[in-house]
Design a protein around this motif. Structure first.
Motif, PDB file in Angstrom:
ATOM      1  N   GLN A   1       0.833  -1.201   0.000  1.00  0.00           N
ATOM      2  CA  GLN A   1       0.000   0.000   0.000  1.00  0.00           C
ATOM      3  C   GLN A   1       0.876   1.263   0.000  1.00  0.00           C
ATOM      4  O   GLN A   1       0.570   2.228  -0.706  1.00  0.00           O
TER       5      GLN A   1
ATOM      6  N   GLN B   1       2.179   1.587  -3.515  1.00  0.00           N
ATOM      7  CA  GLN B   1       1.117   2.011  -4.438  1.00  0.00           C
ATOM      8  C   GLN B   1       0.779   3.487  -4.298  1.00  0.00           C
ATOM      9  O   GLN B   1       0.508   4.155  -5.288  1.00  0.00           O
ATOM     10  N   THR B   2       0.809   4.002  -3.088  1.00  0.00           N
ATOM     11  CA  THR B   2       0.510   5.419  -2.866  1.00  0.00           C
ATOM     12  C   THR B   2       1.713   6.323  -3.081  1.00  0.00           C
ATOM     13  O   THR B   2       1.616   7.536  -2.935  1.00  0.00           O
TER      14      THR B   2
ATOM     15  N   ARG C   1       9.569   1.695  -4.790  1.00  0.00           N
ATOM     16  CA  ARG C   1       9.376   0.288  -5.102  1.00  0.00           C
ATOM     17  C   ARG C   1      10.604  -0.516  -4.803  1.00  0.00           C
ATOM     18  O   ARG C   1      10.716  -1.594  -4.455  1.00  0.00           O
TER      19      ARG C   1
END
Length: 132
Positions: A123, A126-127, A132
């Motif tokens: 999460q 993703q935000t 990454r």
């Protein structure tokens, strides 16, 4: 007992990842790699304390696999470390069904810890709050 252990594990996983994120430990990925190695070490320790050589050998091999994954994922990205934590959580569920060494509540605790921690890292990725 299992439900309570799972709830406590989930809360502990959320607290751990929140603390790691706020302190900056997730920015360099090493914290997540160490976490994956650490959670994978518990079953070999439990098997050793029970004196079960076969279970110890099996869980030592599994520990080696998750440790190798953590070391490789550290170089490749936090995304893989999150996946490794979730995979270890799924392993905990299966180990609990088969008869894992250690306390009866441990598989539920560790599975929920690992899965919540891994999902929260995903999460954060993703935000865009961590790389990454």
């Amino acid at each position: 007992m299992t439900l309570l252990a799972a709830l406590i594990g989930a809360a502990a996983g959320a607290v751990a990842i929140t603390g790691m994120f706020r302190s900056g430990m997730l920015a360099e990925r090493s914290g997540a790699a160490v976490m994956l190695i650490a959670v994978a070490l518990f079953f070999p320790v439990f098997a050793a304390s029970e004196g079960d050589l076969l279970a110890f050998s099996l869980h030592l091999l599994i520990f080696a696999g998750f440790s190798f994954l953590a070391l490789r994922a550290y170089k490749r990205g936090l995304f893989l470390l999150a996946g490794g934590l979730i995979a270890h959580g799924l392993f905990d569920i299966m180990a609990g069904l088969i008869a894992a060494p250690g306390p009866a509540w441990w598989p539920a605790f560790c599975a929920s810890f690992d899965i919540v921690a891994g999902v929260l890292i995903l999460q954060l990725i993703q935000t865009g709050k961590v790389a990454r």
